[in-house]
Design a protein around this motif. Structure first.
Motif, PDB file in Angstrom:
ATOM      1  N   ILE A 167       0.855  -1.362   0.036  1.00  0.00           N
ATOM      2  CA  ILE A 167       0.047  -0.071   0.000  1.00  0.00           C
ATOM      3  C   ILE A 167       0.897   1.174  -0.094  1.00  0.00           C
ATOM      4  CG2 ILE A 167      -1.679   1.254   1.485  1.00  0.00           C
ATOM      5  CD1 ILE A 167      -3.057  -1.260   2.302  1.00  0.00           C
ATOM      6  N   GLY A 168       1.909   1.435   0.622  1.00  0.00           N
ATOM      7  CA  GLY A 168       2.989   2.351   0.895  1.00  0.00           C
ATOM      8  C   GLY A 168       3.455   2.561  -0.473  1.00  0.00           C
ATOM      9  N   LEU A 169       3.949   1.472  -1.460  1.00  0.00           N
ATOM     10  CA  LEU A 169       4.191   1.633  -2.908  1.00  0.00           C
ATOM     11  C   LEU A 169       3.015   2.200  -3.634  1.00  0.00           C
ATOM     12  CD1 LEU A 169       6.144  -1.200  -4.716  1.00  0.00           C
ATOM     13  CD2 LEU A 169       4.552   0.242  -5.785  1.00  0.00           C
ATOM     14  N   LEU A 170       2.033   1.578  -3.351  1.00  0.00           N
ATOM     15  CA  LEU A 170       0.899   2.217  -4.541  1.00  0.00           C
ATOM     16  C   LEU A 170       0.454   3.580  -4.034  1.00  0.00           C
ATOM     17  CD1 LEU A 170      -1.253  -1.100  -4.582  1.00  0.00           C
ATOM     18  CD2 LEU A 170       0.257  -0.308  -6.127  1.00  0.00           C
ATOM     19  N   ALA A 179       2.375   5.906  -3.190  1.00  0.00           N
ATOM     20  CA  ALA A 179       3.482   6.676  -3.700  1.00  0.00           C
ATOM     21  C   ALA A 179       3.489   7.062  -5.245  1.00  0.00           C
ATOM     22  CB  ALA A 179       4.959   6.339  -3.430  1.00  0.00           C
ATOM     23  N   CYS A 180       3.062   5.815  -5.774  1.00  0.00           N
ATOM     24  CA  CYS A 180       3.252   5.874  -7.339  1.00  0.00           C
ATOM     25  C   CYS A 180       2.169   6.169  -7.850  1.00  0.00           C
ATOM     26  CB  CYS A 180       3.616   4.269  -7.612  1.00  0.00           C
ATOM     27  SG  CYS A 180       5.210   4.037  -7.445  1.00  0.00           S
ATOM     28  N   LEU A 181       0.742   5.890  -7.400  1.00  0.00           N
ATOM     29  CA  LEU A 181      -0.303   6.312  -8.050  1.00  0.00           C
ATOM     30  C   LEU A 181      -0.994   7.468  -7.698  1.00  0.00           C
ATOM     31  CD1 LEU A 181      -2.287   2.615  -7.873  1.00  0.00           C
ATOM     32  CD2 LEU A 181      -0.928   3.627  -9.715  1.00  0.00           C
ATOM     33  N   VAL A 182      -0.849   7.952  -6.420  1.00  0.00           N
ATOM     34  CA  VAL A 182      -1.591   9.109  -5.805  1.00  0.00           C
ATOM     35  C   VAL A 182      -0.680  10.300  -5.412  1.00  0.00           C
ATOM     36  CG1 VAL A 182      -3.247   9.646  -3.850  1.00  0.00           C
ATOM     37  CG2 VAL A 182      -3.274   7.182  -4.633  1.00  0.00           C
ATOM     38  N   ASN A 183       0.508  10.248  -4.795  1.00  0.00           N
ATOM     39  CA  ASN A 183       1.174  11.192  -4.068  1.00  0.00           C
ATOM     40  C   ASN A 183       2.256  11.550  -4.956  1.00  0.00           C
ATOM     41  OD1 ASN A 183      -0.717  11.138  -1.720  1.00  0.00           O
ATOM     42  ND2 ASN A 183       0.364   9.346  -1.010  1.00  0.00           N
ATOM     43  N   GLY A 184       3.068  10.711  -5.463  1.00  0.00           N
ATOM     44  CA  GLY A 184       4.177  11.053  -5.946  1.00  0.00           C
ATOM     45  C   GLY A 184       5.428  11.014  -5.090  1.00  0.00           C
ATOM     46  N   PHE A 185       6.630  10.969  -5.462  1.00  0.00           N
ATOM     47  CA  PHE A 185       7.751  11.120  -4.534  1.00  0.00           C
ATOM     48  C   PHE A 185       8.922  11.764  -4.843  1.00  0.00           C
ATOM     49  CE2 PHE A 185       7.698   7.054  -6.891  1.00  0.00           C
ATOM     50  CZ  PHE A 185       9.192   6.942  -7.548  1.00  0.00           C
ATOM     51  N   GLY A 186       9.917  11.838  -3.863  1.00  0.00           N
ATOM     52  CA  GLY A 186      11.221  12.265  -4.364  1.00  0.00           C
ATOM     53  C   GLY A 186      11.251  13.830  -4.379  1.00  0.00           C
ATOM     54  N   GLN A 187      10.460  14.585  -3.420  1.00  0.00           N
ATOM     55  CA  GLN A 187      10.208  15.884  -3.768  1.00  0.00           C
ATOM     56  C   GLN A 187      11.468  16.750  -3.256  1.00  0.00           C
ATOM     57  OE1 GLN A 187       6.583  18.011  -2.823  1.00  0.00           O
ATOM     58  NE2 GLN A 187       7.769  19.356  -1.198  1.00  0.00           N
ATOM     59  N   VAL A 188      12.100  17.749  -4.017  1.00  0.00           N
ATOM     60  CA  VAL A 188      13.043  18.602  -3.734  1.00  0.00           C
ATOM     61  C   VAL A 188      12.781  19.868  -3.971  1.00  0.00           C
ATOM     62  CG1 VAL A 188      15.032  16.954  -3.958  1.00  0.00           C
ATOM     63  CG2 VAL A 188      13.998  18.215  -5.889  1.00  0.00           C
ATOM     64  N   ALA A 207      -6.817  -0.395   1.523  1.00  0.00           N
ATOM     65  CA  ALA A 207      -6.786   0.784   0.736  1.00  0.00           C
ATOM     66  C   ALA A 207      -7.720   0.483  -0.387  1.00  0.00           C
ATOM     67  CB  ALA A 207      -5.432   1.426   0.210  1.00  0.00           C
ATOM     68  N   VAL A 208      -8.512   1.419  -0.924  1.00  0.00           N
ATOM     69  CA  VAL A 208      -9.557   1.477  -2.343  1.00  0.00           C
ATOM     70  C   VAL A 208      -9.045   2.533  -3.205  1.00  0.00           C
ATOM     71  CG1 VAL A 208     -11.745   1.648  -2.982  1.00  0.00           C
ATOM     72  CG2 VAL A 208     -11.308   0.271  -0.849  1.00  0.00           C
ATOM     73  N   TYR A 209      -8.607   2.012  -4.455  1.00  0.00           N
ATOM     74  CA  TYR A 209      -8.021   3.256  -5.165  1.00  0.00           C
ATOM     75  C   TYR A 209      -9.034   3.128  -6.453  1.00  0.00           C
ATOM     76  CZ  TYR A 209      -3.869   2.399  -2.820  1.00  0.00           C
ATOM     77  OH  TYR A 209      -2.898   2.123  -1.797  1.00  0.00           O
ATOM     78  N   ALA A 210      -9.349   4.529  -6.921  1.00  0.00           N
ATOM     79  CA  ALA A 210     -10.241   4.776  -8.037  1.00  0.00           C
ATOM     80  C   ALA A 210      -9.351   5.470  -8.962  1.00  0.00           C
ATOM     81  CB  ALA A 210     -11.228   5.804  -7.682  1.00  0.00           C
ATOM     82  N   ARG A 211      -9.557   5.461 -10.400  1.00  0.00           N
ATOM     83  CA  ARG A 211      -8.879   5.777 -11.513  1.00  0.00           C
ATOM     84  C   ARG A 211      -9.625   7.163 -11.579  1.00  0.00           C
ATOM     85  NH1 ARG A 211      -9.529   1.528 -14.406  1.00  0.00           N
ATOM     86  NH2 ARG A 211     -11.312   1.549 -13.414  1.00  0.00           N
ATOM     87  N   THR A 212      -8.958   8.428 -11.911  1.00  0.00           N
ATOM     88  CA  THR A 212      -9.349   9.858 -12.162  1.00  0.00           C
ATOM     89  C   THR A 212      -9.616  10.363 -13.560  1.00  0.00           C
ATOM     90  OG1 THR A 212      -7.290  10.788 -12.293  1.00  0.00           O
ATOM     91  CG2 THR A 212      -8.279  10.439  -9.946  1.00  0.00           C
ATOM     92  N   ALA A 213      -9.412   9.260 -14.388  1.00  0.00           N
ATOM     93  CA  ALA A 213      -9.615   9.717 -16.164  1.00  0.00           C
ATOM     94  C   ALA A 213     -11.054   9.864 -16.167  1.00  0.00           C
ATOM     95  CB  ALA A 213      -9.129   8.697 -16.889  1.00  0.00           C
TER      96      ALA A 213
END
Length: 373
Positions: A27-30, A32-41, A133-139
């Motif tokens: 869930i942490g992986l999903l 980060a990749c699907l919802v939040n993004g990562f590696g902010q600078v 977690a429950v994920y929905a697509r936004t398209a």
């Protein structure tokens, strides 16, 4: 400007989440990749000149190219505001500087407290619970199906195996209608209940995701999201392909799993979960399992076929898996990580070759350029 719809994520990227044998890891992986993004600078400077933006950071941005394809970044906090949002990187000059193409933004030096991170795939986390977690697509044209992930170690799962299911509707993280939960599917995010990180890749847009985890030489693979359906306005085009085996050490390979993928309804719209199976080139009954080498000795090119999904009971073709290709070459000639750009039938596209078996014997190819039409 370059298309930003397809996102390429992997464990080697700066700030990437880890996939381990602990509950909640998937869930942490999903997230980060699907919802939040990562590696902010924090951005040091951002300027535009002649429709090219140049971004610099002080301590390293962490972004790299995959072949000739740049990462999709998300900028926030900039003035002019037109610079905020998603951009596909055109070039990575060095560890502190990158560029991307703009349009209709006047030459300027941006102001504000500006940040940049790896952009998420554009999904929404609709409901959540402890390691659920429950994920929905936004398209706008995505089907309404929801994807539920249960990663809490509850039997028949283990700490390193998550349960995944489709739902037609849900009112909370545990309650929904017309689900594939009666036919359990699994994602094995490790092969042992420990904190050892596994290598992984996730390639997605805002309607479909392909996930690969090296828990036993890339044996874990899953696909969840919408087909490019042959039926106009198909409200039930979402497909779930994941392991049908609770055992994490020897799950079936990805291509074999395509024969037992699940959808919530048939093309007729009649209620009831159905099984769908993949079909591609007869000379390659598994990914990259054909006799000819790459490049082809006939025309010196790369040959690949799409993967079509057929309803098992009705024996009709429902649609194509977007962005996924079956290389008609021997695996030995296109090993894991091969990047293909010389494709006459797919001009301007780059394919990434990804292993999907426990011996690196089978390799699929995924379009990392986009869009997946």
């Amino acid at each position: 400007m370059l298309d930003t719809s397809v996102k390429f994520f992997e464990s080697a990227q700066a700030g990437a989440p880890t996939s381990t044998g602990q509950v909640g890891s998937l869930i942490g992986l999903l997230d980060a990749c699907l919802v939040n993004g990562f590696g902010q600078v924090t951005v040091a400077t951002l300027s535009v000149a002649s429709d090219v933006a140049t971004l610099t950071v002080s301590t390293g941005h962490g972004f790299t190219m995959v072949g000739n394809v740049g990462p999709v970044i998300l900028i926030a906090g900039a003035e002019p505001a037109a610079l905020n949002g998603e951009w596909r990187v055109a070039s990575v000059t060095n560890t502190t500087t990158l560029t991307f193409a703009t349009s209709e933004i006047a030459d300027c030096t941006a102001t504000g407290t500006i940040t940049v991170k790896r952009a998420p795939a554009g999904w929404e986390k609709r409901y959540s619970g402890t390691n659920k977690a429950v994920y929905a697509r936004t398209a706008l044209d995505a089907s309404p199906a929801l994807i539920r992930v249960q990663d809490n170690g509850v039997s028949p799962s283990t700490a390193y195996t998550a349960l995944i299911a489709l739902y037609e509707t849900m009112s909370d993280v545990d309650t929904g209608t017309n689900s594939t939960a009666s036919s359990l599917r699994y994602i094995h995010h490790s092969n042992a209940a420990n904190s050892t990180p596994m290598a992984w890749r996730l390639i997605a847009n805002d309607k479909m995701a392909y996930l690969f985890i090296d828990q036993n030489v890339w044996k874990t693979a899953a696909a969840f999201g919408d087909l490019n359906s042959y039926k106009a306005g198909d409200l039930y085009s979402c497909v779930l392909n994941a392991s049908n085996s609770a055992g994490a050490t020897s799950p079936p390979i990805f291509y074999s799993l395509l024969s037992s993928s699940l959808m919530l309804r048939s093309y007729t719209g009649a209620a009831g979960v159905i099984t769908v199976g993949g079909s591609s080139h007869s000379k390659s009954n598994a990914f990259s399992n054909a006799p000819q080498p790459y490049p082809s000795p006939v025309d010196n090119n790369f040959h690949a076929w799409p993967v079509e999904m057929w309803e098992t009971a009705a024996n009709v073709a429902r649609g194509m898996l977007p962005g996924l290709w079956n290389p008609i070459h021997s695996q030995s000639s296109i090993p894991q990580g091969t990047i293909i750009t010389d494709i006459p039938q797919l001009m301007g596209r780059t394919l990434f070759c990804q292993s999907v078996s426990g011996t690196n014997q089978f390799v699929c190819a995924i379009d990392i350029t986009g869009p997946w039409t």
